[in-house]
Design an enzyme around this catalytic site. Structure first.
Site, PDB file in Angstrom:
ATOM      1  N   ASP A  26       0.850  -1.187   0.000  1.00 50.10           N
ATOM      2  CA  ASP A  26       0.000   0.000   0.000  1.00 50.10           C
ATOM      3  C   ASP A  26       0.883   1.233   0.000  1.00 50.10           C
ATOM      4  O   ASP A  26       2.036   1.186   0.445  1.00 50.10           O
ATOM      5  CB  ASP A  26      -0.883   0.027   1.256  1.00 50.10           C
ATOM      6  CG  ASP A  26      -2.033  -0.967   1.166  1.00 50.10           C
ATOM      7  OD1 ASP A  26      -2.497  -1.218   0.046  1.00 50.10           O
ATOM      8  OD2 ASP A  26      -2.453  -1.479   2.216  1.00 50.10           O
ATOM      9  N   ASN A 399      30.522 -36.796  18.399  1.00 42.45           N
ATOM     10  CA  ASN A 399      29.164 -36.427  17.984  1.00 42.45           C
ATOM     11  C   ASN A 399      28.449 -35.600  19.047  1.00 42.45           C
ATOM     12  O   ASN A 399      27.694 -34.684  18.727  1.00 42.45           O
ATOM     13  CB  ASN A 399      28.345 -37.684  17.668  1.00 42.45           C
ATOM     14  CG  ASN A 399      28.525 -38.142  16.239  1.00 42.45           C
ATOM     15  OD1 ASN A 399      28.064 -37.498  15.310  1.00 42.45           O
ATOM     16  ND2 ASN A 399      29.231 -39.239  16.051  1.00 42.45           N
TER      17      ASN A 399
END
Length: 576
Positions: A26, A399
């Site tokens: 707008d 890990n």
């Protein structure tokens, strides 16, 4: 920084916004300040400015009150500007209402582009209408001059249209005011009352662009995002503002809602990228515009504030409702609420969306590359006939500690300064697009090969236990070092090693824990490792640093061969 708090969002919405290729915005309040100021008033003979403001100020929903001996006006920005201008010339709207009591109204809507109020004036009634000049003039049979009502001719109509055009070209929002007096009101208060009016004049208002919007639109252009203005204003007003902001460029087109109605959907979809301004549009047109852009495989972000904007917000990939002026319906239909109604904040959200996606990509890149390195280490070690380079508990430790901490820290990387100089990712593009899988495989092989080299060197010179311990440290440390390679496509020394303290902390903590596991004899026994002497430590440390050296050389070669590629190129910019 404060602006980030101006966005209420769902995380997936922000990520999708980062992929936007079209932002349909707008004008009023988003691209402009929504602080209207009356700068021009004109009638056919410029002799009734006071009457124009009188009538215009009565045909509003503003509230006037006094606070600390100061008259304050509250209401929609356009109406507020008219009332404030009337007060400045000495009009007292309350007195006017006492003389002409308001008894009914026909509210404004985007289809009619008009509003009407009905006032009792003695034994008669005055109907006042304000709205878009090109719409209102068609409903007028007379014009007002020096208190007289004179039949309007084509000459006066042409003059009004010319004045409207001149004001619109100067980026003014133009409102027309008309009225009629009747002895008896019809039984039904409807839009049929908005005919046979007497034209009074035009009110021209300026709404300055928001600070930073022009620069934000230029940023969109560099980022491969097309900015589109959608407004209910006159097309000349929209074109003037769009040109000033850099939305409407040479070769771009502007179109009205009436013209859209005459274009088949397929033809609009074919040519939609050539349009940058849509004026005098209705909510239904917004839906048509969104669908046309999406048909060309664009990711469309659409702003809206009204109840009737809900369908367009739903049809867009990202619906953005205005937090200050937006209705509850618009907010519920949207994916994101812009609490400050500012276009600049949308661009900050795009930047944040790209940032989130890039950091997720970095984390995935690091996690898979390091896991590939571990797989290569074990698999190739067996193929080459080595005793297991690592035991199960060592892999588990790597890990849990080495892989996890840097992965989390990479998700907290600061925004890349070049993030808005890259093209948006394509619709449904895989996170592994652009050769990421190739990078992951090559980097994984590199980490695995270096680990095997450390193992074979230690095993050959010092025995299996030392070789395994050197491999254990090398795999862990090389993964930590490699996390710096993931930070950017460019040299880490240009980007900055210390701009992410979380990553520095993760690497320091990871190296410290890894060293403790090897140096502490009690813990080392658990992890099947042995203490290393100075020479062995030196070998392991040098090998662990090599991923950074190798990747930096590769980045330097790429920059030398291809240059620092920043999207979009000149040819691409001309197409936006």
């Amino acid at each position: 920084m404060a602006r980030k708090n101006s966005i209420i969002r769902k995380l997936p919405a922000v990520e999708t916004l980062g992929s936007s290729t079209v932002i349909a915005s707008d004008k009023t309040g988003t691209l402009t300040q929504n602080k209207m100021k009356v700068v021009e008033i004109t009638g056919i003979y410029n002799d009734n400015s006071k009457q124009i403001l009188q009538l215009g100020s009565m045909c509003t929903d503003c509230n006037i009150h006094t606070e600390n001996n100061q008259v304050l006006v509250e209401g929609e920005a356009t109406e507020k500007a008219i009332v404030e201008a009337a007060l400045k010339i000495g009009e007292n709207r309350d007195n006017l209402y006492e003389q002409m009591e308001r008894i009914n109204e026909i509210p404004f809507d985007s289809e009619r582009k008009m509003m009407t109020t009905i006032h009792r004036m003695g034994n008669k009634y005055r109907i006042i209408t304000k709205g878009a000049p090109d719409v209102l003039i068609r409903r007028c049979n007379n014009y007002s001059s020096q208190g007289r009502q004179i039949s309007i001719t084509n000459s006066e109509i042409s003059y009004i249209e010319k004045q409207n055009e001149l004001m619109a070209k100067r980026a003014l929002r133009v409102i027309a005011v008309a009225y009629k007096d009747v002895d008896i009101l019809p039984n039904s208060i409807d839009t049929n009352m908005e005919n046979d009016l007497t034209f009074c004049g035009l009110i021209g208002m300026i709404d300055p662009p928001r600070e930073g919007v022009k620069e934000a639109i230029a940023t969109c252009k560099r980022a491969g995002i097309k900015t589109v203005m959608i407004t209910g204003d006159h097309i000349l007003t929209a074109k003037a503002i769009a040109t000033e902001l850099g939305i409407l460029k040479t070769g771009d087109k502007a179109i009205t809602g009436a013209e859209l109605d005459n274009i088949p959907d397929k033809e609009l979809e074919k040519n939609i990228m050539s349009y940058s301004v849509f004026a005098r549009v209705s909510p239904e047109h917004k839906v048509k515009i969104v669908k046309a852009f999406r048909a060309k495989e664009n990711v469309v972000a659409m702003t809206g504030d009204g109840v009737n904007d809900a369908p367009a917000l739903k049809n867009a990939d990202i619906g953005i409702a205005m937090g200050q002026t937006g209705t509850d319906v618009a907010k519920n239909a949207s994916d994101m609420i812009l609490t400050d109604d500012n276009f600049v904040t949308i661009i900050e959200a795009v930047k944040e969306g790209r940032h989130i996606y890039e950091n997720i990509k970095k984390t995935v890149h690091f996690s898979i590359a390091t896991n590939v390195g571990e797989i290569v280490t074990m698999f190739m070690g067996l193929i080459l006939g080595f005793n297991a380079p690592l035991v199960a508990i060592q892999l588990l430790w790597i890990n849990l500690v080495t892989d996890s901490l840097p992965g989390i820290a990479l998700g907290l990387e600061p925004i890349d300064k070049d993030i808005m100089n890259k093209k948006p990712k394509k619709v449904n593009e895989s996170i592994f697009a652009g050769g990421l899988w190739g990078k992951i495989i090559v980097e994984g092989i590199m980490i695995g090969a270096l680990t095997l080299f450390a193992f074979s060197l230690g095993n050959k010179l010092y025995g299996l236990q030392v070789g395994r311990t050197m491999a254990f440290f090398t795999l862990s440390a090389s993964e930590l070092v490699h996390s710096f390679n993931i930070k950017s496509e460019y040299s880490v020394f240009k980007v900055g090693i210390f701009n992410n303290l979380y990553l520095i902390g993760a690497v320091v903590v990871g190296l410290a824990l890894q060293s403790v596991v090897i140096l502490n004899s009690s813990i080392a026994t658990i992890f099947d490792s042995v203490p290393l002497n100075k020479t062995q430590w030196l070998y392991a440390i040098i090998i662990s640093i090599l991923p950074l050296v190798i990747v930096e050389i590769q980045k330097a070669i790429n920059e030398f061969r291809f240059g620092k590629i920043v999207y979009p190129k000149k040819e691409a910019l001309q197409k936006l």
